[in-house]
Design a protein around this motif. Structure first.
Motif, short mmCIF file in Angstrom:
data_model
loop_
_atom_site.label_atom_id
_atom_site.label_comp_id
_atom_site.label_asym_id
_atom_site.label_seq_id
_atom_site.Cartn_x
_atom_site.Cartn_y
_atom_site.Cartn_z
N ASP A 15 2.07 0.45 -7.90
CA ASP A 15 1.33 1.69 -7.70
C ASP A 15 0.87 1.80 -6.25
O ASP A 15 1.55 1.30 -5.34
N SER A 16 -0.28 2.44 -6.01
CA SER A 16 -0.73 2.72 -4.64
C SER A 16 -0.95 1.45 -3.82
O SER A 16 -0.74 1.44 -2.61
N GLU A 19 2.43 0.66 -2.67
CA GLU A 19 2.93 1.73 -1.79
C GLU A 19 2.36 1.58 -0.39
O GLU A 19 3.02 1.91 0.59
N MET A 21 -1.22 2.38 0.47
CA MET A 21 -2.47 3.09 0.75
C MET A 21 -3.59 2.05 0.94
O MET A 21 -3.68 1.08 0.20
N ARG A 56 1.89 5.84 -5.89
CA ARG A 56 0.44 5.88 -6.14
C ARG A 56 0.12 6.49 -7.50
O ARG A 56 0.80 7.40 -7.98
N HIS A 175 -8.77 1.47 -1.80
CA HIS A 175 -7.57 0.97 -1.14
C HIS A 175 -7.92 0.18 0.11
O HIS A 175 -8.90 0.47 0.79
N GLY A 241 0.00 10.67 -7.82
CA GLY A 241 1.43 10.43 -7.61
C GLY A 241 2.33 11.37 -8.38
O GLY A 241 3.57 11.22 -8.32
#
Length: 272
Positions: A15-16, A19, A21, A56, A175, A241
């Motif tokens: 997820d984020s 990714e 972030m 995300r 994040h 997302g």
């Protein structure tokens, strides 16, 4: 200790957090620990290939249905799997279902790769996180059990005092900053059996104490710009997302950005 391991390919699933972030680059894209790790592995091995399927906001069910089979088919040397935390942060969460889906992901990925890496994700202190901490720790206990059963590696970031420092976290308090992502990359690097280049658990210098007014202003900004919208998405089932493609959907040779393209925004540096 250096094991002289040679990794030729890497696929990141999640997820984020995976990714990248909030490790924001000047062009508006996110870098993150997975890109940093890929760059370091690529420097060791000509023709190194990298894919990042993370998006995300994805829940573990979406990760399983959208990313796991794609990653397994790539048959990479290294696959990282980090997921389920977004589920634990929802108002309602069926932890038995989350555990089952994570197990399904591991059962598909472990046979497809040379090394499967899982994580106990980092967490910062605060009233919002305290509410969800029991779920998070249940998830991490399951990660440990799955890794032991399937021969996966686990990077334990959860108990790190350094990554618990609020200066390692972006203004959204969800994040990591660029510094936080760099430390995660180093932690994974070392878990893969490669020589340490930095001490990823080194503590930051003691912070200057902000005044009461500054702290309240920061809290209000966080609530207005981040907490409110985040709660709204949780309550309505929406995700940041939705409709967003993976950042690097194909397993291709990786060429890191040129150094001049990696100048960070001043407000993204730890401690700012």
């Amino acid at each position: 200790m250096e094991t002289h391991a040679n990794y030729t390919s890497f696929v990141a699933v999640g997820d984020s957090f995976t990714e990248g972030m909030s490790d924001l680059l000047p062009d508006g894209s996110y870098r993150g620990w997975a890109d940093l790790l890929a760059a370091r592995l690529a420097a060791r091995t000509p023709g190194f290939r990298y894919a990042n399927l993370a998006v995300r906001g994805k829940l573990i069910g979406q990760i399983v249905s959208e990313q796991v089979d794609v990653a397994a088919a790539m048959e990479a040397d290294v696959v990282t799997l980090v997921g389920g935390l977004n589920d634990t942060l929802r108002p309602k969460c069926d932890m038995a279902r989350v555990r089952g889906l994570l197990e399904e992901a591991v059962e598909r990925l472990a046979p497809s790769c040379r090394t499967l890496v899982m994580m106990r994700s980092p967490g910062r202190n605060g009233p919002v996180m305290e509410r969800f901490r029991p779920r998070m720790e249940e998830l991490f206990a399951h990660v440990d059990a799955l890794a032991a059963r399937h021969g996966a590696l686990v990077v334990d970031l959860y108990g790190s005092p350094a990554l618990g420092d609020q200066r390692m976290w972006d203004v959204d308090r969800l994040h990591l900053t660029a510094e936080g992502h760099a430390r995660v990359a180093e932690a994974v690097w070392q878990t893969l059996g490669l020589d340490a280049e930095t001490d990823w658990q080194a503590l930051l210098p003691p912070p200057a104490r902000a005044g009461w007014a500054a702290r309240r202003a920061a809290d209000l900004r966080f609530a207005r710009e981040h907490l409110g919208p985040w709660i709204g998405r949780r309550l309505t089932g929406r995700s940041s997302g939705d409709g967003r493609p993976a950042k690097r959907p194909e397993l291709l040779p990786y060429e890191p950005p040129a150094p001049q393209d990696l100048v960070l925004r001043p407000d993204r540096v730890a401690g700012s």
